[in-house]
Design an enzyme around this catalytic site. Structure first.
Site, PDB file in Angstrom:
ATOM      1  N   TRP A  57      34.974  28.888  44.085  1.00  0.00           N
ATOM      2  CA  TRP A  57      36.123  29.498  43.574  1.00  0.00           C
ATOM      3  C   TRP A  57      37.124  28.580  43.069  1.00  0.00           C
ATOM      4  O   TRP A  57      37.548  27.783  44.012  1.00  0.00           O
ATOM      5  CB  TRP A  57      36.444  30.624  44.754  1.00  0.00           C
ATOM      6  CG  TRP A  57      37.632  31.548  44.213  1.00  0.00           C
ATOM      7  CD1 TRP A  57      37.486  32.360  43.042  1.00  0.00           C
ATOM      8  CD2 TRP A  57      38.633  31.657  45.164  1.00  0.00           C
ATOM      9  NE1 TRP A  57      38.547  33.167  43.351  1.00  0.00           N
ATOM     10  CE2 TRP A  57      39.494  32.627  44.251  1.00  0.00           C
ATOM     11  CE3 TRP A  57      39.267  31.368  46.259  1.00  0.00           C
ATOM     12  CZ2 TRP A  57      40.597  33.303  44.827  1.00  0.00           C
ATOM     13  CZ3 TRP A  57      40.473  31.506  46.694  1.00  0.00           C
ATOM     14  CH2 TRP A  57      41.134  32.597  45.820  1.00  0.00           C
ATOM     15  N   ASP A  70      34.680  31.960  54.127  1.00  0.00           N
ATOM     16  CA  ASP A  70      35.370  32.856  53.160  1.00  0.00           C
ATOM     17  C   ASP A  70      34.442  34.015  53.009  1.00  0.00           C
ATOM     18  O   ASP A  70      33.339  33.950  52.407  1.00  0.00           O
ATOM     19  CB  ASP A  70      35.565  32.120  51.833  1.00  0.00           C
ATOM     20  CG  ASP A  70      36.402  32.956  50.665  1.00  0.00           C
ATOM     21  OD1 ASP A  70      36.562  34.231  51.213  1.00  0.00           O
ATOM     22  OD2 ASP A  70      37.183  32.483  49.754  1.00  0.00           O
ATOM     23  N   LYS A  90      37.574  43.903  47.772  1.00  0.00           N
ATOM     24  CA  LYS A  90      36.213  44.197  47.264  1.00  0.00           C
ATOM     25  C   LYS A  90      35.781  45.499  47.668  1.00  0.00           C
ATOM     26  O   LYS A  90      35.457  46.342  47.221  1.00  0.00           O
ATOM     27  CB  LYS A  90      35.249  43.236  47.120  1.00  0.00           C
ATOM     28  CG  LYS A  90      35.972  41.737  46.902  1.00  0.00           C
ATOM     29  CD  LYS A  90      36.481  41.298  45.574  1.00  0.00           C
ATOM     30  CE  LYS A  90      37.185  39.981  45.596  1.00  0.00           C
ATOM     31  NZ  LYS A  90      37.469  39.484  44.249  1.00  0.00           N
TER      32      LYS A  90
HETATM   33  C1  LMR Z   1      37.353  36.227  41.386  1.00  0.00           C
HETATM   34  O1  LMR Z   1      36.742  35.021  41.966  1.00  0.00           O
HETATM   35  O2  LMR Z   1      37.191  36.493  40.248  1.00  0.00           O
HETATM   36  C2  LMR Z   1      38.095  37.003  42.254  1.00  0.00           C
HETATM   37  O3  LMR Z   1      37.838  36.565  43.655  1.00  0.00           O
HETATM   38  C3  LMR Z   1      39.391  37.416  41.865  1.00  0.00           C
HETATM   39  C4  LMR Z   1      40.401  36.076  42.172  1.00  0.00           C
HETATM   40  O4  LMR Z   1      41.269  36.398  43.015  1.00  0.00           O
HETATM   41  O5  LMR Z   1      40.261  35.131  41.730  1.00  0.00           O
END
Ligand code: LMR
Length: 402
Positions: free
Chosen positions: A131, A212, A247
């Site tokens: 992420w 996470d 979520k």
């Molecule tokens: C994502 O990865 O799209 C979600 O977790 C939203 C975010 O906060 O980035």
């Protein structure tokens, strides 16, 4: 003061929303930010959430501050949701939990805690890819970031040996960021056997997992998805968990999450809690109430809880259904997103699919067809509906066959 400030790049995920909002074309398809959408392409308020909200409105008597650690009932119920109700270490007082503004808030509080108090000083190991906010959150707290390989593009799956090889370089006390389930962005998780191997490895190397856990309930179910995390908390002396109600309760804009920390003794965990409270107080003082009160009401009422699990199961099944529809649509057009075919899309967990689309294909999708996916090729499968899946497959076929 600000004359020489340089302009920062837009956020990789939310920047895409801004770009899409400016696009005036009909039939835009949003496969960007990780937000659940229903068959109508809307992000609904879950029915149980609506019900809890109306009950809350009736009975709410005050808007006074919550304690620094948040709503006590939320904290306890969320700890039970992630750890299970019969967690012996939790019962012995080796765990503490605080409510945070979303899972991101939990990560940042954890990062500040580790940066301020971990001995020896921890480095933070982050998967490649991950992420995009992970490195930012930990680096903002002043922690040194290292990367471990995770996704193997050639195999279109997990490169477990490479992952282990990189983590061999970790030192005792380093933090390893692991995605509890539904790895973001790849959708590729460790197998049950690999999870056991990893826990043994972390124990042997005295590495500390920072889990996470933003997508509990989106792979196989609320209990199933917590299995790895629970194994870690049983076997490893210290574990940190950033969980999110964004979520699985659809409470994105209420910013509700939690940081749970297990330490080796009740004394250590009490000291950790005292330091977390210092971090929270200096950052945002105390968390907002509404989302946490909703979650606490749903989890504590057996009827609402059952209905919540059923709604969540429907969301999960809809995403799995869309994975199958996408695969079938691509197969029917003779499009192969990987040399072995498109079957990998159905093997991935959660909202995301690491589609294998290249950056230039993603840009072509955006420019020619108003289809918005991440530059990395990550698509949010929850953004696919019965009405946009065929046009989407046509668009993908056009850019892939070019
Ligand atoms: C994502 O990865 O799209 C979600 O977790 C939203 C975010 O906060 O980035």
């Amino acid at each position: 003061m600000f004359e020489k400030v340089a302009t920062a790049p837009p956020d990789a995920i939310f920047g895409l929303n801004d770009l899409m909002a400016r696009d005036r074309r009909e039939g835009k398809i949003n496969l960007g930010a990780g937000v659940y959408k229903d068959e109508q392409g809307k992000t609904p308020v879950m029915q149980v959430v609506q019900e809890a909200e109306s009950r809350l409105l009736e009975k709410q008597a005050s808007k006074s501050y919550l304690p620094i650690e948040g709503l006590a009932s939320y904290d306890r119920l969320v700890a039970e949701l992630i750890l299970g109700t019969q967690h012996s270490r939790w019962q012995r007082g080796e765990g503490v939990v605080v409510q945070t503004p979303g899972g991101t808030g939990a990560l940042r509080v954890a990062a500040d805690l580790v940066a301020g108090h971990a001995e020896p000083r921890s480095k933070v190991w982050i998967s490649t890819p991950t992420w995009p906010n992970h490195p930012k959150v930990f680096a903002s707290a002043g922690l040194e970031i290292r990367n471990y390989r995770y996704f193997d593009a050639a195999r279109n799956g997990l490169g477990f040996d490479a992952m282990m090889e990189d983590l061999e370089q970790g030192s005792a006390g380093d933090l390893v960021v692991l995605h509890g389930c539904c790895h973001n962005p790849t959708g590729v998780d460790l197998s049950a056997e690999q999870q056991v191997v990893m826990v043994d490895f972390l124990a042997q190397r005295r590495l500390v997992p920072m889990v996470d856990f933003a997508y509990q309930g989106f792979a196989f179910g609320v209990e199933e998805d917590a299995a790895w995390l629970r194994l870690m908390t049983e076997r490893l002396p210290e574990v940190l968990v950033a969980s999110s109600s964004s979520k699985n309760f659809g409470l994105y804009n209420e910013r509700v999450g939690a940081l749970t920390v297990l330490a080796e003794s009740p004394k250590a965990s009490a000291a950790v809690l005292s330091q977390i409270k210092q971090v929270v107080r200096a950052n945002y003082s105390n968390p907002p109430n509404h989302g946490a009160a909703v979650v606490a009401m749903v989890l504590s009422d057996s009827d609402l809880r059952q209905r919540w699990l059923a709604e969540l199961a429907q969301m999960r099944q809809r995403i799995q259904d869309m994975r199958r529809r996408l695969t079938a649509g691509l197969d029917a057009r003779g499009v192969r997103l990987h040399a072995d075919g498109n079957g990998f899309i159905n093997q991935q967990n959660g909202m995301f699919s690491y589609s294998g689309l290249t950056r230039s294909q993603v840009h072509a999708l955006r420019q020619r067809f108003a289809v918005y996916a991440m530059d990395s090729g990550r698509i949010n499968v929850a953004g696919i509906t019965s009405s946009n899946v065929e046009p989407l497959c046509d668009a993908v076929a056009a850019v892939v066959q070019d």
